[in-house]
Design a protein around this motif. Structure first.
Motif, PDB file in Angstrom:
ATOM      1  N   SER A 101       5.742  17.425   8.858  1.00 50.55           N
ATOM      2  CA  SER A 101       5.023  17.477  10.138  1.00 50.55           C
ATOM      3  C   SER A 101       3.996  16.353  10.188  1.00 50.55           C
ATOM      4  CB  SER A 101       4.298  18.818  10.287  1.00 50.55           C
ATOM      5  OG  SER A 101       3.253  18.895   9.330  1.00 50.55           O
ATOM      6  N   GLY A 102       3.405  16.197  11.377  1.00 48.78           N
ATOM      7  CA  GLY A 102       2.381  15.179  11.544  1.00 48.78           C
ATOM      8  C   GLY A 102       1.137  15.488  10.730  1.00 48.78           C
ATOM      9  N   ALA A 103       0.733  16.750  10.752  1.00 52.95           N
ATOM     10  CA  ALA A 103      -0.472  17.120  10.003  1.00 52.95           C
ATOM     11  C   ALA A 103      -0.286  16.819   8.517  1.00 52.95           C
ATOM     12  CB  ALA A 103      -0.781  18.599  10.215  1.00 52.95           C
ATOM     13  N   ASN A 106      -0.502  13.191   7.765  1.00 54.29           N
ATOM     14  CA  ASN A 106      -1.901  12.749   7.729  1.00 54.29           C
ATOM     15  C   ASN A 106      -2.618  13.244   6.476  1.00 54.29           C
ATOM     16  OD1 ASN A 106      -1.822  11.206  10.027  1.00 54.29           O
ATOM     17  ND2 ASN A 106      -2.372  12.907  11.385  1.00 54.29           N
ATOM     18  N   PHE A 135      -7.155  12.979  17.563  1.00 55.60           N
ATOM     19  CA  PHE A 135      -6.465  14.217  17.162  1.00 55.60           C
ATOM     20  C   PHE A 135      -5.548  13.888  15.988  1.00 55.60           C
ATOM     21  CE2 PHE A 135      -3.073  17.337  17.101  1.00 55.60           C
ATOM     22  CZ  PHE A 135      -3.786  18.522  17.188  1.00 55.60           C
ATOM     23  N   HIS A 136      -5.731  14.625  14.879  1.00 53.90           N
ATOM     24  CA  HIS A 136      -4.925  14.315  13.702  1.00 53.90           C
ATOM     25  C   HIS A 136      -4.194  15.520  13.118  1.00 53.90           C
ATOM     26  CE1 HIS A 136      -6.304  10.219  13.711  1.00 53.90           C
ATOM     27  NE2 HIS A 136      -7.562  10.601  13.722  1.00 53.90           N
ATOM     28  N   GLY A 137      -4.289  16.699  13.757  1.00 55.48           N
ATOM     29  CA  GLY A 137      -3.508  17.830  13.263  1.00 55.48           C
ATOM     30  C   GLY A 137      -4.307  19.115  13.208  1.00 55.48           C
ATOM     31  N   GLU A 188      -5.731   6.431  15.936  1.00 52.02           N
ATOM     32  CA  GLU A 188      -4.487   6.430  16.728  1.00 52.02           C
ATOM     33  C   GLU A 188      -4.617   5.219  17.653  1.00 52.02           C
ATOM     34  OE1 GLU A 188      -4.155  10.563  18.820  1.00 52.02           O
ATOM     35  OE2 GLU A 188      -6.154  10.315  17.977  1.00 52.02           O
ATOM     36  N   GLU A 193      -3.545  13.257  22.412  1.00 54.43           N
ATOM     37  CA  GLU A 193      -4.123  14.536  22.847  1.00 54.43           C
ATOM     38  C   GLU A 193      -5.485  14.294  23.502  1.00 54.43           C
ATOM     39  OE1 GLU A 193      -2.200  17.355  22.544  1.00 54.43           O
ATOM     40  OE2 GLU A 193      -0.770  15.871  21.804  1.00 54.43           O
ATOM     41  N   ASP A 221      -2.471   6.550  12.518  1.00 54.43           N
ATOM     42  CA  ASP A 221      -1.732   7.785  12.798  1.00 54.43           C
ATOM     43  C   ASP A 221      -0.756   7.495  13.932  1.00 54.43           C
ATOM     44  OD1 ASP A 221      -0.846  10.203  13.844  1.00 54.43           O
ATOM     45  OD2 ASP A 221      -2.773  11.224  13.659  1.00 54.43           O
ATOM     46  N   VAL A 223       1.843   9.486  14.667  1.00 50.63           N
ATOM     47  CA  VAL A 223       2.619  10.716  14.849  1.00 50.63           C
ATOM     48  C   VAL A 223       3.191  10.776  16.265  1.00 50.63           C
ATOM     49  CG1 VAL A 223       2.463  13.249  14.937  1.00 50.63           C
ATOM     50  CG2 VAL A 223       1.434  11.996  13.042  1.00 50.63           C
ATOM     51  N   GLN A 224       2.339  10.477  17.252  1.00 47.20           N
ATOM     52  CA  GLN A 224       2.796  10.557  18.643  1.00 47.20           C
ATOM     53  C   GLN A 224       3.232   9.185  19.174  1.00 47.20           C
ATOM     54  OE1 GLN A 224       0.996  12.348  22.833  1.00 47.20           O
ATOM     55  NE2 GLN A 224       0.420  13.279  20.939  1.00 47.20           N
ATOM     56  N   LYS A 250       7.005  13.742  14.529  1.00 48.21           N
ATOM     57  CA  LYS A 250       7.603  13.915  15.863  1.00 48.21           C
ATOM     58  C   LYS A 250       8.958  13.209  15.999  1.00 48.21           C
ATOM     59  CE  LYS A 250       3.424  14.891  18.559  1.00 48.21           C
ATOM     60  NZ  LYS A 250       3.658  16.171  19.174  1.00 48.21           N
TER      61      LYS A 250
HETATM   62  C1  LIG Z   1      -1.725  11.769  16.778  1.00 45.82           C
HETATM   63  C2  LIG Z   1      -1.274  13.081  16.204  1.00 45.82           C
HETATM   64  N1  LIG Z   1      -1.484  13.319  14.905  1.00 45.82           N
HETATM   65  C3  LIG Z   1      -1.080  14.479  14.340  1.00 45.82           C
HETATM   66  C4  LIG Z   1      -0.471  15.461  15.079  1.00 45.82           C
HETATM   67  C5  LIG Z   1      -0.040  16.740  14.426  1.00 45.82           C
HETATM   68  O1  LIG Z   1       1.345  16.756  14.296  1.00 45.82           O
HETATM   69  P1  LIG Z   1       2.109  18.125  13.949  1.00 45.82           P
HETATM   70  O2  LIG Z   1       1.937  19.028  15.107  1.00 45.82           O
HETATM   71  O3  LIG Z   1       3.536  17.702  13.732  1.00 45.82           O
HETATM   72  O4  LIG Z   1       1.491  18.652  12.702  1.00 45.82           O
HETATM   73  C6  LIG Z   1      -0.242  15.245  16.433  1.00 45.82           C
HETATM   74  C7  LIG Z   1       0.388  16.289  17.265  1.00 45.82           C
HETATM   75  O5  LIG Z   1       0.335  16.297  18.466  1.00 45.82           O
HETATM   76  C8  LIG Z   1      -0.650  14.025  17.018  1.00 45.82           C
HETATM   77  O6  LIG Z   1      -0.469  13.769  18.320  1.00 45.82           O
END
Ligand SMILES: Cc1ncc(COP(=O)(O)O)c(C=O)c1O
Length: 387
Positions: A101-103, A106, A135-137, A188, A193, A221, A223-224, A250
């Motif tokens: 996952s993204g979290a 990170n 936003f990082h998780g 980011e 978010e 980051d 992730v998005q 993602k």
């Molecule tokens: C920039 C960013 N980092 C981390 C996350 C967390 O990712 P996850 O929901 O897959 O843990 C998100 C989720 O929206 C995100 O947008």
């Protein structure tokens, strides 16, 4: 009970779900249990970058499921190796750690930075600068990294060692670095978010310069923003900088859980056996699917993403009721005169699914969305904003 009633009874209420139960789909069209079709401008919050029921990804996944679905990280598997090689070749990063996952991606980035600083400078050198509105998780550590107070409420105590700088203010980054024993800056490139707010090129370049000069790591980051979403494979590539660590999730998994933390030259050997791990991370099925995704994010697709982006910016930029359009590629935020939630609801009634971020309507359509479908969706959206 139907699906919605059962869900409301038995699934933890962490999500404010809309009253739609999705049962089928193809490409950028989703179908609910009543047979109603929706144009999908959310792609599972930026996950299904080739839409749903994508034949190439599906066959890659099925092919691997028919061989071995999981082995543990005690053994080598080809898809994981292939994906890591592909990512390194396409980015210039040196090694990859896979998670789910993204979290987690990170978390891994944070652990890598902490270990690097510990080994080089000893205990106490551990503070990471992140940005306000980031936003990082949702894990305790990635929430601590997240620079938005309202996510922190009622979950204390947090992991220590995060301070928050004003976005696009390099002097604030420098001030925090002076006041704390800072080891890294984590950003980011487009705060998703936080309301689809891109950082300025000047700021991103200044962060790179400052971190390089001070042996601090730059963590991006993605992730998005990653995996083609911004019109480049990774969004930092729009600004011609090379981070030390890049996290993503993602879209890379195409719909199966997968996180990746790419490690640059300075930190490529930071993890040694036993220092980090994940039971499912780099799972052969997820990574086989991901190879089929990353292989197809080529120059042609990225050019298409940029072309569609220009179309959306042009259409919405001049539309009635629109105050501002922000973002990059197919990650777009629209500030409307009306509340974003009202626009979302009207769109949904009219067969279009959009997202929101803060006070904006947010679009994260599949990268390969058909132009005809895109145009149809934009027409519905413009009417919903104007009405
Ligand atoms: C920039 C960013 N980092 C981390 C996350 C967390 O990712 P996850 O929901 O897959 O843990 C998100 C989720 O929206 C995100 O947008």
């Amino acid at each position: 009970m139907n699906t919605i009633e059962r869900d409301n009874t038995y699934v933890a209420h962490a999500y404010g779900r809309f009253p739609i139960s999705i049962v089928d789909g193809h490409g950028s069209i989703l179908v609910d249990e009543n047979g109603k079709e929706y144009i999908d401008f959310g792609s599972g919050i930026g996950v299904n970058i080739f839409g749903v029921n994508d034949e190439v990804w599906k066959m890659a996944v099925i092919d691997q499921i028919e061989k071995v679905q999981h082995t543990s990280n005690l053994y080598y598997t080809e898809p994981c190796t292939k994906l890591a090689e592909l990512l390194c070749e396409k980015t210039g990063m040196k090694k990859v750690f896979f998670s789910n996952s993204g979290a987690e991606a990170n978390e891994c980035a944070i652990k890598a930075a902490r270990r690097y600083a510990f080994q080089k400078y000893g205990d106490g050198h551990s503070t990471i600068i992140t940005l306000k509105n980031s936003f990082h998780g949702r894990t305790i550590t990635t929430l601590a990294a997240t620079g938005q107070e309202h996510y922190h409420e009622e979950f204390t105590p947090f992991t220590e060692g995060f301070v928050y700088a004003e976005a696009n203010n390099i002097e604030d980054v420098k001030r925090l670095a002076k006041e704390n024993k800072c080891i890294a800056v984590m950003v980011e490139i487009i705060q998703g978010e936080g309301g689809v707010c891109p950082l300025t090129e000047e700021f991103v370049k200044a962060v790179r310069e400052f971190t390089e000069e001070n042996d601090m790591l730059m963590i991006v980051d993605e992730v998005q923003t990653g995996n083609g979403r911004s019109g480049m494979l990774y969004s930092y590539m729009n600004y011609d900088v090379m981070p030390d660590i890049v996290s993503t999730a993602k879209g890379i998994g195409g719909g199966l859980p997968l996180g990746a933390t790419m490690l640059g030259e300075k930190v490529k050997d930071i993890f040694t056996p036993g220092s980090h791990g994940s039971t499912f991370g780099g799972n052969p099925v997820s990574t086989a699917g991901a190879v089929s995704i990353i292989e197809r994010i080529d120059d042609k697709l990225l050019a298409e993403v940029r072309e569609k982006s220009v179309y959306i910016f042009n259409e919405l930029g001049k539309a009635d009721g629109v105050e501002e359009v922000t973002g990059m590629g197919l990650m777009i935020g629209i500030k409307c005169k009306k509340p974003a939630g009202d626009v979302l609801k009207t769109c949904m009634d009219n067969g279009l699914l959009v997202l929101t971020a803060k006070d904006k309507v947010r679009l994260l359509p599949a990268l390969n969305i058909d132009f005809d479908v895109l145009k149809k969706g934009i027409d519905i959206l413009k009417k919903a904003i104007a009405e």
